[in-house]
Design a protein around this motif. Structure first.
Motif, PDB file in Angstrom:
ATOM      1  N   LYS A  73      10.426   6.392  -9.336  1.00 37.00           N
ATOM      2  CA  LYS A  73       9.745   7.610  -8.891  1.00 37.00           C
ATOM      3  C   LYS A  73      10.736   8.747  -8.712  1.00 37.00           C
ATOM      4  CE  LYS A  73      11.656   7.286  -4.840  1.00 37.00           C
ATOM      5  NZ  LYS A  73      12.633   8.294  -4.386  1.00 37.00           N
ATOM      6  N   PRO A  74      10.305  10.009  -8.946  1.00 34.50           N
ATOM      7  CA  PRO A  74       9.007  10.424  -9.469  1.00 34.50           C
ATOM      8  C   PRO A  74       8.993  10.334 -10.991  1.00 34.50           C
ATOM      9  CG  PRO A  74      10.338  12.363  -9.051  1.00 34.50           C
ATOM     10  CD  PRO A  74      11.158  11.181  -8.611  1.00 34.50           C
ATOM     11  N   LEU A  75       7.796  10.409 -11.552  1.00 35.26           N
ATOM     12  CA  LEU A  75       7.645  10.345 -13.005  1.00 35.26           C
ATOM     13  C   LEU A  75       8.471  11.405 -13.706  1.00 35.26           C
ATOM     14  CD1 LEU A  75       6.245   9.451 -15.625  1.00 35.26           C
ATOM     15  CD2 LEU A  75       4.279  10.868 -14.961  1.00 35.26           C
ATOM     16  N   ALA A  76       8.519  12.615 -13.163  1.00 38.87           N
ATOM     17  CA  ALA A  76       9.216  13.737 -13.796  1.00 38.87           C
ATOM     18  C   ALA A  76       9.549  14.749 -12.709  1.00 38.87           C
ATOM     19  CB  ALA A  76       8.332  14.363 -14.874  1.00 38.87           C
ATOM     20  N   LEU A 123       2.986   2.700 -19.585  1.00 39.36           N
ATOM     21  CA  LEU A 123       3.848   3.567 -18.777  1.00 39.36           C
ATOM     22  C   LEU A 123       3.471   3.360 -17.320  1.00 39.36           C
ATOM     23  CD1 LEU A 123       5.811   6.001 -18.312  1.00 39.36           C
ATOM     24  CD2 LEU A 123       3.786   7.485 -18.598  1.00 39.36           C
ATOM     25  N   SER A 124       4.466   3.066 -16.493  1.00 36.22           N
ATOM     26  CA  SER A 124       4.213   2.872 -15.069  1.00 36.22           C
ATOM     27  C   SER A 124       5.357   3.488 -14.279  1.00 36.22           C
ATOM     28  CB  SER A 124       4.085   1.379 -14.741  1.00 36.22           C
ATOM     29  OG  SER A 124       3.741   1.176 -13.374  1.00 36.22           O
ATOM     30  N   VAL A 125       5.097   3.769 -13.009  1.00 34.50           N
ATOM     31  CA  VAL A 125       6.105   4.368 -12.133  1.00 34.50           C
ATOM     32  C   VAL A 125       6.298   3.452 -10.928  1.00 34.50           C
ATOM     33  CG1 VAL A 125       6.664   6.348 -10.661  1.00 34.50           C
ATOM     34  CG2 VAL A 125       5.660   6.710 -12.920  1.00 34.50           C
ATOM     35  N   PHE A 126       7.543   3.330 -10.496  1.00 35.13           N
ATOM     36  CA  PHE A 126       7.933   2.386  -9.447  1.00 35.13           C
ATOM     37  C   PHE A 126       7.585   2.937  -8.067  1.00 35.13           C
ATOM     38  CE2 PHE A 126      11.496   0.420  -6.874  1.00 35.13           C
ATOM     39  CZ  PHE A 126      11.006  -0.876  -6.914  1.00 35.13           C
ATOM     40  N   HIS A 127       6.300   2.940  -7.752  1.00 38.27           N
ATOM     41  CA  HIS A 127       5.852   3.299  -6.405  1.00 38.27           C
ATOM     42  C   HIS A 127       5.796   2.015  -5.577  1.00 38.27           C
ATOM     43  CE1 HIS A 127       5.218   7.528  -6.991  1.00 38.27           C
ATOM     44  NE2 HIS A 127       4.413   7.339  -8.021  1.00 38.27           N
ATOM     45  N   ASN A 128       6.974   1.490  -5.274  1.00 33.59           N
ATOM     46  CA  ASN A 128       7.100   0.173  -4.659  1.00 33.59           C
ATOM     47  C   ASN A 128       6.594   0.117  -3.234  1.00 33.59           C
ATOM     48  OD1 ASN A 128       9.493   1.920  -4.331  1.00 33.59           O
ATOM     49  ND2 ASN A 128      10.296   0.278  -3.051  1.00 33.59           N
ATOM     50  N   ARG A 129       6.512   1.263  -2.559  1.00 35.27           N
ATOM     51  CA  ARG A 129       6.140   1.206  -1.144  1.00 35.27           C
ATOM     52  C   ARG A 129       4.646   0.996  -0.916  1.00 35.27           C
ATOM     53  NH1 ARG A 129      10.092   1.590   2.423  1.00 35.27           N
ATOM     54  NH2 ARG A 129      12.139   2.243   1.669  1.00 35.27           N
ATOM     55  N   PRO A 141      -4.364  -3.467 -16.629  1.00 35.56           N
ATOM     56  CA  PRO A 141      -3.672  -2.258 -16.169  1.00 35.56           C
ATOM     57  C   PRO A 141      -2.433  -2.609 -15.354  1.00 35.56           C
ATOM     58  CG  PRO A 141      -6.037  -2.073 -15.792  1.00 35.56           C
ATOM     59  CD  PRO A 141      -5.773  -3.491 -16.188  1.00 35.56           C
ATOM     60  N   PRO A 142      -1.387  -1.804 -15.454  1.00 37.94           N
ATOM     61  CA  PRO A 142      -0.195  -2.054 -14.644  1.00 37.94           C
ATOM     62  C   PRO A 142      -0.484  -1.772 -13.175  1.00 37.94           C
ATOM     63  CG  PRO A 142       0.006   0.046 -15.771  1.00 37.94           C
ATOM     64  CD  PRO A 142      -1.244  -0.618 -16.306  1.00 37.94           C
ATOM     65  N   PRO A 143       0.386  -2.235 -12.275  1.00 37.87           N
ATOM     66  CA  PRO A 143       0.129  -2.057 -10.840  1.00 37.87           C
ATOM     67  C   PRO A 143       0.115  -0.608 -10.402  1.00 37.87           C
ATOM     68  CG  PRO A 143       2.347  -2.894 -11.226  1.00 37.87           C
ATOM     69  CD  PRO A 143       1.616  -2.985 -12.531  1.00 37.87           C
ATOM     70  N   VAL A 144       0.838   0.252 -11.109  1.00 37.98           N
ATOM     71  CA  VAL A 144       0.769   1.707 -10.925  1.00 37.98           C
ATOM     72  C   VAL A 144       0.495   2.289 -12.298  1.00 37.98           C
ATOM     73  CG1 VAL A 144       1.963   3.799 -10.225  1.00 37.98           C
ATOM     74  CG2 VAL A 144       2.417   1.655  -9.013  1.00 37.98           C
ATOM     75  N   THR A 145      -0.661   2.888 -12.475  1.00 39.11           N
ATOM     76  CA  THR A 145      -1.024   3.412 -13.787  1.00 39.11           C
ATOM     77  C   THR A 145      -0.400   4.787 -14.007  1.00 39.11           C
ATOM     78  OG1 THR A 145      -3.029   4.547 -13.061  1.00 39.11           O
ATOM     79  CG2 THR A 145      -3.237   2.195 -13.634  1.00 39.11           C
ATOM     80  N   ALA A 146      -0.365   5.190 -15.272  1.00 35.33           N
ATOM     81  CA  ALA A 146       0.154   6.509 -15.612  1.00 35.33           C
ATOM     82  C   ALA A 146      -0.681   7.610 -14.952  1.00 35.33           C
ATOM     83  CB  ALA A 146       0.179   6.687 -17.124  1.00 35.33           C
ATOM     84  N   ASP A 147      -1.991   7.416 -14.900  1.00 34.86           N
ATOM     85  CA  ASP A 147      -2.853   8.425 -14.272  1.00 34.86           C
ATOM     86  C   ASP A 147      -2.569   8.541 -12.777  1.00 34.86           C
ATOM     87  OD1 ASP A 147      -4.075   9.106 -16.646  1.00 34.86           O
ATOM     88  OD2 ASP A 147      -5.823   7.806 -16.335  1.00 34.86           O
TER      89      ASP A 147
END
Length: 346
Positions: free
Chosen positions: A95-98, A118-124, A315-321
């Protein structure tokens, strides 16, 4: 047996070395094959079996690589993600994506064109305290919510010499801790109606923001996101109030501290919060303290979800959307702080 998915980790600074590499190693079905770093000695001291390259594009071109994980400075996220996607790799971005919404749009477009995950590491999302809060909200224990206060305060009066603290795209506390706090609120309540933000610099020598106070408006509900670097008595993590009661939580989820101390995911006591929250519920006789939920946090669940998504097409655990929605709020916060106006999102 299904072969292990081969992973290339780009970046071996704090995020790559302390967070991503240990979590990837702890998840069955993932194998760290390559690390992209300019310091092979540092990598091999920890991971003697992995290949090391100083060229991310060579790792992207390796046909053996299934998944690229980007643990690089924020300003490089978009360009590296787009290159990896165009090379046919699935991508996880820390995180963040960009650094802004325009870049985020380009990354999502590249993922759609490539047909890659595509996924983003919003681990919290898998912090013990957030899992407790989520359980309370979903059960309706606190009734109709009025206020959610989410703090991530620290005491770091000296400004360190690192990219996050230097003037430039992607630096500053709002783009460092803000994504965590925003993502958690979006998980609970969806996209807010509007954002009102105050973002500033408080420390002597600061070049980028090191303090923020951001209010997300959800109808009558207000979610207050706050972080500062000059809070020596930092303790509050959550304070949540509703018609059915209040919940207070002090102290941070223990997983980051455990990883920094050299523990490994899955060690005894992993993710067990030593300071569960305090739950006060409204009853006929008044306000009574009752046991608070105390789930175990586990950031491994993020990478386990990524593995399942790549193998099963789920779907991944954190989606691109979802990551894009976080970027919308982050950018609205920047606009609000710059103009002094409330920025609508709906």
């Amino acid at each position: 047996m299904t072969r292990a998915l081969q992973v290339a980790l780009v970046g071996y600074g704090l995020a790559g070395r302390v967070f991503h590499a240990p979590l990837i190693a702890a998840v069955d079905g993932l194998q760290l094959r390559t690390v992209v770093s300019s310091d092979p000695g540092r990598v091999h001291a920890d991971l003697p079996e992995v290949a090391v390259s100083d060229d991310p594009h060579a790792a992207f071109a390796d046909p053996a690589i299934d998944l690229v994980v980007l643990a690089t400075p924020n300003a490089t996220h978009a360009s590296l993600a787009i290159a990896a996607l165009r090379a046919g790799r699935h991508v996880v971005v820390d995180k963040p994506l960009a650094v802004d919404l325009a870049e985020a749009d380009l990354v999502l477009a590249a993922a759609g064109q490539a047909g890659r995950v595509l996924s983003v590491f919003h681990n919290r999302r898998w912090d013990a305290d957030f899992l407790a809060l989520r359980a309370l909200v979903e059960a309706g224990t606190l009734g109709t919510l009025a206020e959610v206060h989410s703090h991530f305060d620290r005491f770091r009066p000296a400004v360190p010499d690192r990219w996050r603290e230097r003037a430039g795209a992607g630096a500053g506390l709002w783009l460092d801790l803000g994504p965590h706090l925003v993502d958690q609120m979006l998980q609970l309540f969806g996209l807010p109606d509007a954002v009102q933000a105050d973002i500033g610099m408080q420390r002597t020598g600061a070049e980028v923001d090191d303090w923020f106070h951001v209010v997300l408006r959800f109808g009558r509900l207000r979610a207050v996101l706050h972080a500062g670097a000059l809070v020596p008595g930092a303790g509050l993590r959550f304070a949540v109030h509703g018609t059915g009661g209040s919940w207070f939580k002090s102290g941070l989820d223990p997983q980051e501290a455990s990883l920094r101390a050299g523990s490994r995911p899955g060690d005894p006591g992993w993710g067990v919060d030593p300071a569960p929250g305090h739950l006060l519920q409204v009853h006929a006789g008044g306000v009574v303290e009752t046991p608070s939920p105390a789930p175990t946090g586990d950031w491994r669940r993020y990478y386990a979800g990524v593995r399942t998504a790549l193998l099963d097409g789920t779907p991944p655990p954190v989606t691109a959307d979802e990551a894009h929605a976080v970027m919308r709020v982050l950018q609205a916060g920047i606009e609000s702080a710059a103009t002094g106006r409330v920025v609508p999102l709906r």
